[in-house]
Each structure stands twice: as structure tokens, then as C-alpha cells.
Scaffold this motif. Structure first.
Motif, short mmCIF file in Angstrom:
data_model
loop_
_atom_site.label_atom_id
_atom_site.label_comp_id
_atom_site.label_asym_id
_atom_site.label_seq_id
_atom_site.Cartn_x
_atom_site.Cartn_y
_atom_site.Cartn_z
N MET A 32 72.86 -54.55 -79.42
CA MET A 32 72.40 -55.66 -78.99
C MET A 32 71.27 -55.76 -77.87
O MET A 32 71.45 -54.94 -76.92
N LYS A 33 70.13 -56.08 -78.02
CA LYS A 33 69.17 -55.98 -76.82
C LYS A 33 69.19 -56.89 -75.79
O LYS A 33 69.64 -58.08 -75.91
N ASN A 34 69.16 -56.31 -74.63
CA ASN A 34 69.41 -57.20 -73.28
C ASN A 34 68.10 -57.78 -72.62
O ASN A 34 67.35 -56.70 -72.35
N VAL A 35 67.59 -59.05 -72.76
CA VAL A 35 66.28 -59.41 -72.19
C VAL A 35 66.49 -60.26 -71.13
O VAL A 35 67.25 -61.06 -71.25
N LEU A 36 65.98 -60.03 -70.09
CA LEU A 36 65.83 -60.79 -68.93
C LEU A 36 64.73 -61.65 -68.99
O LEU A 36 63.66 -61.55 -68.99
N LEU A 37 64.91 -63.25 -68.72
CA LEU A 37 63.98 -64.14 -68.76
C LEU A 37 63.92 -64.95 -67.27
O LEU A 37 64.79 -65.89 -67.10
N PRO A 38 63.24 -64.73 -66.38
CA PRO A 38 63.19 -65.19 -65.04
C PRO A 38 62.59 -66.76 -65.32
O PRO A 38 61.58 -67.07 -66.06
N THR A 39 63.14 -67.81 -64.64
CA THR A 39 62.44 -69.11 -64.96
C THR A 39 62.62 -70.00 -63.67
O THR A 39 63.50 -70.00 -62.86
N ASP A 40 61.48 -70.60 -63.34
CA ASP A 40 61.48 -71.78 -62.46
C ASP A 40 61.28 -73.16 -62.98
O ASP A 40 61.05 -73.90 -62.42
N PHE A 41 61.42 -73.21 -64.29
CA PHE A 41 61.67 -74.28 -64.97
C PHE A 41 60.05 -75.22 -65.13
O PHE A 41 60.25 -76.25 -65.71
N SER A 42 59.02 -74.15 -64.89
CA SER A 42 57.79 -74.75 -65.26
C SER A 42 57.44 -74.49 -66.69
O SER A 42 58.08 -73.69 -67.42
N GLU A 43 56.28 -75.20 -67.16
CA GLU A 43 55.72 -75.18 -68.28
C GLU A 43 55.40 -73.49 -68.82
O GLU A 43 55.55 -73.03 -69.94
N ASN A 44 55.09 -72.85 -67.69
CA ASN A 44 54.46 -71.55 -67.83
C ASN A 44 55.71 -70.60 -68.02
O ASN A 44 55.50 -69.59 -68.95
N LEU A 92 69.06 -65.86 -68.80
CA LEU A 92 68.06 -66.92 -68.13
C LEU A 92 68.46 -66.95 -66.54
O LEU A 92 69.54 -67.08 -66.37
N LEU A 93 67.40 -66.52 -65.73
CA LEU A 93 67.68 -66.29 -64.38
C LEU A 93 66.86 -67.28 -63.57
O LEU A 93 65.79 -67.54 -63.65
N ASN A 94 67.52 -68.17 -62.55
CA ASN A 94 66.94 -69.07 -61.57
C ASN A 94 67.49 -68.43 -60.52
O ASN A 94 68.52 -68.59 -60.20
N THR A 95 66.22 -68.22 -59.49
CA THR A 95 66.87 -67.96 -58.00
C THR A 95 66.44 -69.13 -57.33
O THR A 95 65.54 -69.71 -57.62
N TYR A 96 67.13 -69.49 -56.11
CA TYR A 96 66.60 -70.38 -55.06
C TYR A 96 66.96 -69.96 -53.60
O TYR A 96 67.93 -69.34 -53.53
N THR A 97 66.07 -70.56 -52.88
CA THR A 97 66.15 -69.92 -51.37
C THR A 97 65.97 -71.30 -50.66
O THR A 97 64.67 -71.62 -50.50
N ASP A 118 68.71 -56.06 -59.37
CA ASP A 118 70.17 -56.03 -59.19
C ASP A 118 70.67 -56.16 -60.84
O ASP A 118 71.37 -55.34 -61.42
N ILE A 119 70.34 -57.47 -61.40
CA ILE A 119 70.57 -57.56 -62.83
C ILE A 119 70.20 -56.52 -63.79
O ILE A 119 70.80 -55.93 -64.70
N VAL A 120 68.85 -55.96 -63.69
CA VAL A 120 68.44 -54.63 -64.54
C VAL A 120 69.40 -53.55 -64.40
O VAL A 120 69.63 -53.25 -65.53
N GLU A 121 69.84 -53.11 -63.31
CA GLU A 121 70.92 -52.29 -63.01
C GLU A 121 72.33 -52.61 -63.60
O GLU A 121 72.83 -51.87 -64.54
N LYS A 122 72.68 -53.81 -63.28
CA LYS A 122 74.07 -54.06 -63.48
C LYS A 122 74.47 -54.45 -65.08
O LYS A 122 75.27 -54.36 -65.74
N ARG A 123 73.17 -54.93 -65.52
CA ARG A 123 73.51 -55.55 -67.05
C ARG A 123 72.65 -54.80 -68.26
O ARG A 123 72.64 -55.14 -69.16
N ASN A 124 72.04 -53.55 -67.71
CA ASN A 124 71.48 -52.77 -68.64
C ASN A 124 70.41 -53.37 -69.31
O ASN A 124 70.33 -53.27 -70.84
N ILE A 125 69.56 -54.13 -68.69
CA ILE A 125 68.39 -54.79 -69.25
C ILE A 125 67.33 -54.02 -69.79
O ILE A 125 66.76 -53.00 -69.29
N ASP A 126 66.88 -54.23 -71.12
CA ASP A 126 65.81 -53.59 -71.87
C ASP A 126 64.61 -53.90 -71.73
O ASP A 126 63.60 -53.14 -71.73
N LEU A 127 64.30 -55.37 -71.19
CA LEU A 127 62.93 -55.73 -71.18
C LEU A 127 63.05 -57.18 -70.34
O LEU A 127 64.03 -57.93 -70.33
#
Length: 299
Positions: free
Chosen positions: A1-13, A34-39, A101-110
Motif C-alpha cells: 500500500m502506498k503512503n501519501v501525505l497530503l498537507p492541508t490548510d483547508f483552502s481551495e488550493n 491528511l495533515l493540518n498543523t496549527y500554531t 517527522d511524519i515522512v520518517e515515522k510513517r514511511n511516506i512515499d510521496l
């Protein structure tokens, strides 16, 4: 199974990039993260009570989690592909730090992210967050999707290179996988300031590149530089109706040159098509090819 990371800020973009990712891998088993970060904004007053900061953080976390639930709901309503699973990550962190961090821990392919030309000179190229991700993530390819790009199966892929560096199979694997999956032609494009014969080293690297690509249709194009590398590639991709542009990111590469070009030269270059940026992996990294990738493709 391919692991794909999708960062999102909830924009249309970001939603556009998510839609592209789901369409691109519609025939493959995938786990999308699906990743959303907040600070929270740091209060200017040193007398502000800590409890107020905690309240703010809690409110932002709730907003982040709800946003991710909404995105998930939209995906299931529009696609509901049984081959696709989704995982949501809401994190109180800086975006690039969390991605690494996520790329390393979750073996992200793209990593697939949206880009937009925001106002501000440093961000004309493709948006500051995207550039930061490309420069910081050293062990995972990044696919940047322009803000208004509508999904098109990538049957024409351009790979921009100057043949000055030897490529390993692990570095080329993402391009080869895509070409096989979509029965795509790979157009190797070499931008020259002035047209001249390749050196011995360049010829050796070109021949090795063609050996790696022997199972896929490929062509070599040599083009004269028009004002800048970015402008040249923009014209090339338009004229040949390219659906995806791929580059390796290493010292003195086209990718590095483009991010360093004078702003005036690169102002005209807004990534009109998806851009796949592959980090420098070297010879010792095994190529990440799953059985699913080999079999994935639609007829």
C-alpha cells in the motif's frame, strides 16, 4: 500500500491538490495521511496568563480537527474509492517540522501539496510553504499541484536534467513508476545556454539514464535557454502539452538554479502544471517500488 501525505490548510488550493492525489492513484491501494498543523500566535505581552494560551491552543486544535473531518467527509461524498484509506493528523507544530517527522515515522512515499503564487517577491516561484518543504525534506519526493490545475492523466512527462550528475535507480523510480502506470512518454529535456556537444561525462550519464528508462517510451530534447531556465521549461511544457514536469533537487541542479534565479527572471514562471521534485538520494537507498505500483494502472 502506498503512503501519501497530503498537507492541508483547508483552502481551495489544498482541496485541489487532494482531488488530484485521489484521481492520480485511483487504481492503487493507498493510505492518505491528511495533515493540518496549527500554531497559536505568540502573545506580545509577557504578562499574559498561561491559561489564556492553553484556551487558545484548545480552540485551535478543535478547529483543526473539525476541518480535517470536513475534508474527509467531502472526500467520501465525492469519491468513496474502496482502494483508499484515510488517516487524519492534527498537530500543534510547524508545518515543515511535522512533515519531516511524519515522512520518517510513517514511511511516506510521496508528499502532494498545493501551490499558489502568493504576492510577495520571495513567493512568486510557487508559494513559500512549498519551497520550504522541497528544500527541507531530503528523503521523499514532493508533487506540487498548481492552484487551478484540473486533473489530467500524466501521459506526457518531462524530466529536466543537464546530464552533469549520475542518477541512481532509486532517484528515478518515482518517474518510472508514473510512466509505467499511465503508459506515459518521458521527455528528457536538456536546457543549454548555448547548444554544444555533450561532454564525455554527460554522454555517460545520458546513456545510463536511457538504460534505466529502457522499459518506458522516452525521448531526448535539447533546447536553447530563453532568458532563464524557468522560462525555457515553461515554454517547452506548453509547446509539447506536458502534463507533469519532474526534476531532481541537488546542488547545481535546475531546481536549485530556479529557486535562486533573480526574481525578475522567474516572475513569469508560475507552475502551470504539476511539478515532481525528487530529493538527492544517492546510490545506497533501495528503490521504493511496491508490487501495487508495478501493477497499478488502468487500461
Amino acid at each position: 500500500m502506498k503512503n501519501v501525505l497530503l498537507p492541508t490548510d483547508f483552502s481551495e488550493n489544498a482541496w485541489n491538490a487532494t482531488k488530484y492525489a485521489i484521481e492520480l492513484f485511483k487504481d492503487e491501494k493507498c493510505l492518505f495521511h491528511l495533515l493540518n498543523t496549527y500554531t497559536p500566535v505568540i502573545a506580545s505581552s509577557r504578562f499574559m496568563a498561561t491559561s489564556l494560551g492553553n484556551v487558545q491552543e484548545g480552540s485551535m486544535r478543535t478547529s483543526s480537527e473539525r476541518g480535517l473531518e470536513d475534508v474527509l467527509s467531502k472526500i467520501k461524498k465525492k469519491y468513496n474509492n474502496p482502494k483508499h484509506n484515510f488517516n487524519t493528523i492534527s498537530s500543534f507544530s510547524l508545518l515543515v517540522d511535522e512533515i519531516k517527522d511524519i515522512v520518517e515515522k510513517r514511511n511516506i512515499d510521496l508528499i502532494i501539496t498545493g501551490t499558489k503564487g502568493v504576492s510577495g517577491l520571495d513567493e512568486v516561484f510557487m508559494g513559500s510553504n512549498t519551497v520550504r518543504i522541497i528544500k527541507s525534506v531530503k528523503n521523499c519526493p514532493v508533487l506540487a499541484i498548481p492552484q487551478h490545475f484540473k486533473y489530467t492523466s500524466p501521459t506526457e512527462i518531462a524530466f529536466a536534467t543537464d546530464f552533469n550528475r549520475f542518477y541512481s535507480l532509486s532517484e528515478l523510480q518515482p518517474i518510472i513508476d508514473l510512466a509505467k502506470a499511465f503508459k506515459a512518454a518521458i521527455r528528457i529535456v536538456h536546457v543549454q545556454y548555448e547548444i554544444k556537444a555533450l561532454s564525455e561525462i554527460q554522454m555517460f550519464n545520458l546513456n545510463m539514464l536511457r538504460k534505466y528508462l529502457n522499459e518506458v517510451e522516452h525521448y531526448v530534447h535539447t533546447v536553447s535557454e530563453l532568458n532563464s531556465v524557468s522560462k525555457t521549461l515553461e515554454v517547452f511544457t506548453k509547446e509539447l502539452d506536458i502534463h507533469l514536469l519532474a526534476m531532481l533537487n541537488y546542488q547545481h541542479s535546475y531546481m536549485e538554479r530556479m529557486t535562486r534565479e533573480p526574481v525578475v527572471k522567474r516572475m513569469a514562471f508560475h507552475t502551470q502544471i504539476p511539478l515532481l521534485v525528487i530529493p538527492e538520494l544517492g546510490m545506497n537507498v533501495p528503490s521504493k517500488t511496491s508490487q501495487d505500483s508495478k501493477n497499478a494502472v488502468a487500461d
